[in-house]
Design an enzyme around this catalytic site. Structure first.
Site, PDB file in Angstrom:
ATOM      1  N   MET A 137     110.423  -9.578 -52.842  1.00 48.59           N
ATOM      2  CA  MET A 137     110.721 -10.566 -51.650  1.00 48.59           C
ATOM      3  C   MET A 137     109.777 -11.756 -51.710  1.00 48.59           C
ATOM      4  SD  MET A 137     113.418  -9.772 -49.908  1.00 48.59           S
ATOM      5  CE  MET A 137     113.320 -11.269 -48.989  1.00 48.59           C
ATOM      6  N   MET A 182     121.164  -6.499 -42.347  1.00 43.79           N
ATOM      7  CA  MET A 182     120.254  -6.489 -41.689  1.00 43.79           C
ATOM      8  C   MET A 182     120.469  -5.708 -40.258  1.00 43.79           C
ATOM      9  SD  MET A 182     118.685 -10.248 -41.896  1.00 43.79           S
ATOM     10  CE  MET A 182     118.627 -11.090 -43.799  1.00 43.79           C
ATOM     11  N   SER A 241     123.484 -15.435 -52.290  1.00 45.59           N
ATOM     12  CA  SER A 241     123.451 -14.791 -51.198  1.00 45.59           C
ATOM     13  C   SER A 241     124.404 -15.189 -50.034  1.00 45.59           C
ATOM     14  CB  SER A 241     121.891 -14.857 -50.518  1.00 45.59           C
ATOM     15  OG  SER A 241     122.100 -14.246 -49.317  1.00 45.59           O
ATOM     16  N   MET A 280     118.097  -4.315 -45.347  1.00 45.00           N
ATOM     17  CA  MET A 280     116.822  -4.528 -44.830  1.00 45.00           C
ATOM     18  C   MET A 280     117.052  -3.736 -43.467  1.00 45.00           C
ATOM     19  SD  MET A 280     116.546  -8.522 -45.830  1.00 45.00           S
ATOM     20  CE  MET A 280     118.327  -8.659 -46.139  1.00 45.00           C
ATOM     21  N   ASP A 323     123.064  -9.373 -47.791  1.00 43.73           N
ATOM     22  CA  ASP A 323     122.221  -9.108 -47.109  1.00 43.73           C
ATOM     23  C   ASP A 323     122.345  -8.298 -45.801  1.00 43.73           C
ATOM     24  OD1 ASP A 323     119.647 -10.088 -48.581  1.00 43.73           O
ATOM     25  OD2 ASP A 323     120.701 -12.270 -48.112  1.00 43.73           O
ATOM     26  N   ASP A 348     113.793 -12.780 -54.476  1.00 37.82           N
ATOM     27  CA  ASP A 348     114.686 -13.088 -53.262  1.00 37.82           C
ATOM     28  C   ASP A 348     113.957 -14.060 -52.410  1.00 37.82           C
ATOM     29  OD1 ASP A 348     116.759 -13.411 -51.460  1.00 37.82           O
ATOM     30  OD2 ASP A 348     116.839 -10.943 -51.058  1.00 37.82           O
ATOM     31  N   HIS A 389     125.087 -11.332 -53.971  1.00 41.22           N
ATOM     32  CA  HIS A 389     123.990 -10.718 -53.028  1.00 41.22           C
ATOM     33  C   HIS A 389     124.412 -10.502 -51.483  1.00 41.22           C
ATOM     34  CE1 HIS A 389     119.732  -9.585 -52.565  1.00 41.22           C
ATOM     35  NE2 HIS A 389     119.735 -10.162 -51.424  1.00 41.22           N
ATOM     36  N   HIS A 391     121.553  -5.583 -50.783  1.00 42.17           N
ATOM     37  CA  HIS A 391     120.092  -5.508 -50.320  1.00 42.17           C
ATOM     38  C   HIS A 391     119.955  -5.147 -48.614  1.00 42.17           C
ATOM     39  CE1 HIS A 391     116.287  -8.207 -49.479  1.00 42.17           C
ATOM     40  NE2 HIS A 391     116.183  -6.857 -49.243  1.00 42.17           N
TER      41      HIS A 391
HETATM   42  C1  DX5 Z   1     116.193 -13.049 -46.823  1.00 40.77           C
HETATM   43  C2  DX5 Z   1     117.379 -12.455 -47.473  1.00 40.77           C
HETATM   44  C3  DX5 Z   1     117.627 -13.622 -48.783  1.00 40.77           C
HETATM   45  C4  DX5 Z   1     118.117 -14.984 -48.341  1.00 40.77           C
HETATM   46  C5  DX5 Z   1     117.678 -16.044 -49.241  1.00 40.77           C
HETATM   47  O1  DX5 Z   1     115.991 -12.079 -45.951  1.00 40.77           O
HETATM   48  O2  DX5 Z   1     116.841 -11.322 -48.362  1.00 40.77           O
HETATM   49  O3  DX5 Z   1     118.427 -13.015 -49.429  1.00 40.77           O
HETATM   50  O4  DX5 Z   1     119.326 -15.049 -47.729  1.00 40.77           O
HETATM   51  O5  DX5 Z   1     117.917 -17.144 -48.713  1.00 40.77           O
HETATM   52  P1  DX5 Z   1     117.332 -18.323 -49.361  1.00 40.77           P
HETATM   53  O6  DX5 Z   1     117.716 -18.341 -50.680  1.00 40.77           O
HETATM   54  O7  DX5 Z   1     118.023 -19.639 -48.528  1.00 40.77           O
HETATM   55  O8  DX5 Z   1     115.769 -18.344 -49.218  1.00 40.77           O
HETATM   56 ZN    ZN Z   2     118.345 -10.561 -50.084  1.00 38.63          ZN
END
Ligand code: DX5
Ligand code: ZN
Length: 215
Positions: free
Chosen positions: A136, A36, A7, A67, A34, A174, A32, A65
């Site tokens: 998650m 947000m 990620s 969110m 993320d 994840d 990956h 991903h």
């Molecule tokens: C959290 C993200 C994850 C995050 C994982 O909301 O969706 O992808 O980056 O990070 P680690 O591996 O540090 O938990």
């Molecule tokens: Zn993620």
């Protein structure tokens, strides 16, 4: 072999292109990403323009991903930016089937992400339309959180449900993944591991990625 999806949430955002190339050289299978929106989760990260810009530096599979609330509004822009797979949260979609159809209509893969508190039965009616289910294992929003142990059993139950329904959807986990938690979820049936802080915090990135691949 396990598919390892580092990620980039844990990367230095001022050096995203460099970090993406470094991950590819270190043996990452997927990247990956993320996304947000500060609404669905209390944090704000990457938009389609950033994805398009890092796409120029990498030919790896982009696992996006989302969110975000109302993901249908931004899905076309993320497809245009070069996503290979887009996952949306079931909790953020009133018409989840319609959103999956929108993603698949462009020829890319579609996934559904489930928060820790969301039952796997939420997606039972949609299995034929899914390439991936993302469980998650932390509450979404931030990297570096602690793995929630109950997700091991949830992974087992999901793997059984997919098997019973002859679904070929992959299981991605994840949040809070390291060698130990990664091993537990792979034994439970996970195919893809996302890891941010474990990979970016390691002294040797190649070794960290390899340690997850061989679980
Ligand atoms: C959290 C993200 C994850 C995050 C994982 O909301 O969706 O992808 O980056 O990070 P680690 O591996 O540090 O938990
Ligand atoms: Zn993620």
């Amino acid at each position: 072999m396990v598919t390892v999806a580092p990620s980039i949430l844990s990367a230095d955002f001022a050096k995203l292109a460099y970090e993406t190339v470094r991950l590819e050289e270190a043996g990452a299978d997927w990247i990956h990403i993320d996304v947000m929106d500060g609404q669905f989760v209390p944090n704000l990260t990457i938009g389609p323009q950033v994805v398009a810009d890092i796409r120029k530096h990498s030919s790896l599979f982009f696992d996006v991903h989302l969110m975000i609330e109302k993901p249908e509004n931004l899905i076309p822009a993320f497809i245009e930016a070069g996503a290979d797979l887009i996952s949306v949260h079931s909790e953020a979609c009133t018409h989840l089937h319609r959103v999956l159809t929108l993603i698949k209509s462009s020829g890319i893969q579609a996934g559904v992400a489930l928060n820790p508190a969301t039952s796997i039965h939420t997606i039972e009616e949609l299995l034929d339309d899914l390439d991936l289910v993302l469980l998650m294992s932390v509450n979404p929003g931030f990297g570096g959180q602690k793995f929630i142990p109950g997700i091991i059993d949830k992974t087992k139950r999901l793997a059984l449900m997919l098997q019973e329904r002859s679904s070929s959807a992959q299981i991605e986990i994840d949040g809070g993944i390291n060698e130990e938690t990664g091993q537990a979820v792979v034994e439970a049936g996970a195919d893809v591991l996302v890891a941010g802080s474990y990979i970016f915090g390691a002294k040797n990135m190649d070794q960290a990625i390899h340690s997850l691949k061989i679980l």
